[in-house]
Design an enzyme around this catalytic site. Sequence first.
Site, PDB file in Angstrom:
ATOM      1  N   ASP A 215       0.843  -0.907   0.136  1.00 12.23           N
ATOM      2  CA  ASP A 215       0.059   0.123  -0.031  1.00 12.23           C
ATOM      3  C   ASP A 215       0.947   1.552  -0.239  1.00 12.23           C
ATOM      4  O   ASP A 215       2.541   1.347  -0.504  1.00 12.23           O
ATOM      5  CB  ASP A 215      -1.123   0.473   1.399  1.00 12.23           C
TER       6      ASP A 215
ATOM      7  N   CYS B 212       3.147  -3.439   3.892  1.00  7.56           N
ATOM      8  CA  CYS B 212       2.560  -2.041   4.822  1.00  7.56           C
ATOM      9  C   CYS B 212       2.383  -1.120   5.577  1.00  7.56           C
ATOM     10  O   CYS B 212       3.857  -1.546   5.825  1.00  7.56           O
ATOM     11  CB  CYS B 212       0.517  -2.516   4.667  1.00  7.56           C
TER      12      CYS B 212
ATOM     13  N   THR C  36       2.463  -1.277   8.760  1.00  7.59           N
ATOM     14  CA  THR C  36       3.318  -2.292   9.466  1.00  7.59           C
ATOM     15  C   THR C  36       3.709  -3.793   9.325  1.00  7.59           C
ATOM     16  O   THR C  36       3.862  -4.276  10.290  1.00  7.59           O
ATOM     17  CB  THR C  36       1.988  -2.381  10.931  1.00  7.59           C
TER      18      THR C  36
ATOM     19  N   HIS D 163      10.767 -23.216   8.844  1.00  3.69           N
ATOM     20  CA  HIS D 163      10.168 -23.583  10.112  1.00  3.69           C
ATOM     21  C   HIS D 163       8.736 -23.333   9.121  1.00  3.69           C
ATOM     22  O   HIS D 163       7.677 -24.844   9.333  1.00  3.69           O
ATOM     23  CB  HIS D 163       9.675 -23.866  11.336  1.00  3.69           C
TER      24      HIS D 163
ATOM     25  N   HIS E 285       8.907 -30.633  10.850  1.00  3.39           N
ATOM     26  CA  HIS E 285       7.959 -28.953  10.535  1.00  3.39           C
ATOM     27  C   HIS E 285       6.981 -29.181   9.273  1.00  3.39           C
ATOM     28  O   HIS E 285       6.028 -28.819   9.224  1.00  3.39           O
ATOM     29  CB  HIS E 285       9.056 -28.361  10.101  1.00  3.39           C
TER      30      HIS E 285
HETATM   31  C1  RB5 Z   1      -2.185   2.742   7.059  1.00  8.04           C
HETATM   32  O1  RB5 Z   1      -2.562   3.693   7.016  1.00  8.04           O
HETATM   33  C2  RB5 Z   1      -1.415   1.346   7.405  1.00  8.04           C
HETATM   34  O2  RB5 Z   1      -3.155   1.884   7.844  1.00  8.04           O
HETATM   35  C3  RB5 Z   1      -1.633   0.239   6.624  1.00  8.04           C
HETATM   36  O3  RB5 Z   1      -0.072   0.554   6.280  1.00  8.04           O
HETATM   37  C4  RB5 Z   1      -0.442  -0.554   7.736  1.00  8.04           C
HETATM   38  O4  RB5 Z   1      -0.248  -0.562   8.217  1.00  8.04           O
HETATM   39  C5  RB5 Z   1      -2.229  -1.519   8.099  1.00  8.04           C
HETATM   40  O5  RB5 Z   1      -1.975  -2.673   8.679  1.00  8.04           O
END
Ligand code: RB5
Length: 147
Positions: free
Chosen positions: A14, A71, A73, A104, A139
């Site tokens: 994203d 993304c 996080t 694993h 595994h």
């Molecule tokens: C985008 O602002 C953020 O929410 C997305 O990139 C991600 O971290 C969601 O898990």
Amino acid sequence: MDAIADHSIVIASDHAGFELKEMLKQELEALGFAVNDLGTHGGESVDYPDYADALARAVAAGEAGRGVLLCGTGIGASIAANRHAGVRAALCHDAESASVCRRHNDANVLVLGGRVTAPEIARECLRIFLDTPFEGGRHARRVAKLA
Ligand code: RB5
């Protein structure tokens, strides 16, 4: 899958993972991989499930040996990708998680967080993810239970 037979990789992010995606794409191309970039292609706000779903469909269909997904996080992208049968997406933050997810879990998608993982760590995770074989044995029994 121990080696990436066809040297094909699909990558997606994203907006929050966009910069790191571009860096890792260059790294993959320098390593000789054919990279299918499913977007996003800029910093404009988009919805991570759209990109995670597109990447997971490509991996599940065998269109690429492995996937790299980002993304902010890595959490939302992981949740979305792991809803697809045959996809084992691993959110990694360090060398150890990148190694163990291959040895694993036979992970076929590496997930990273563009807002939480430094570029050098991300590059290290990528190289380990690409180079580390699945150990099989006990595994393999556990991975089979995921299906
Ligand atoms: C985008 O602002 C953020 O929410 C997305 O990139 C991600 O971290 C969601 O898990």
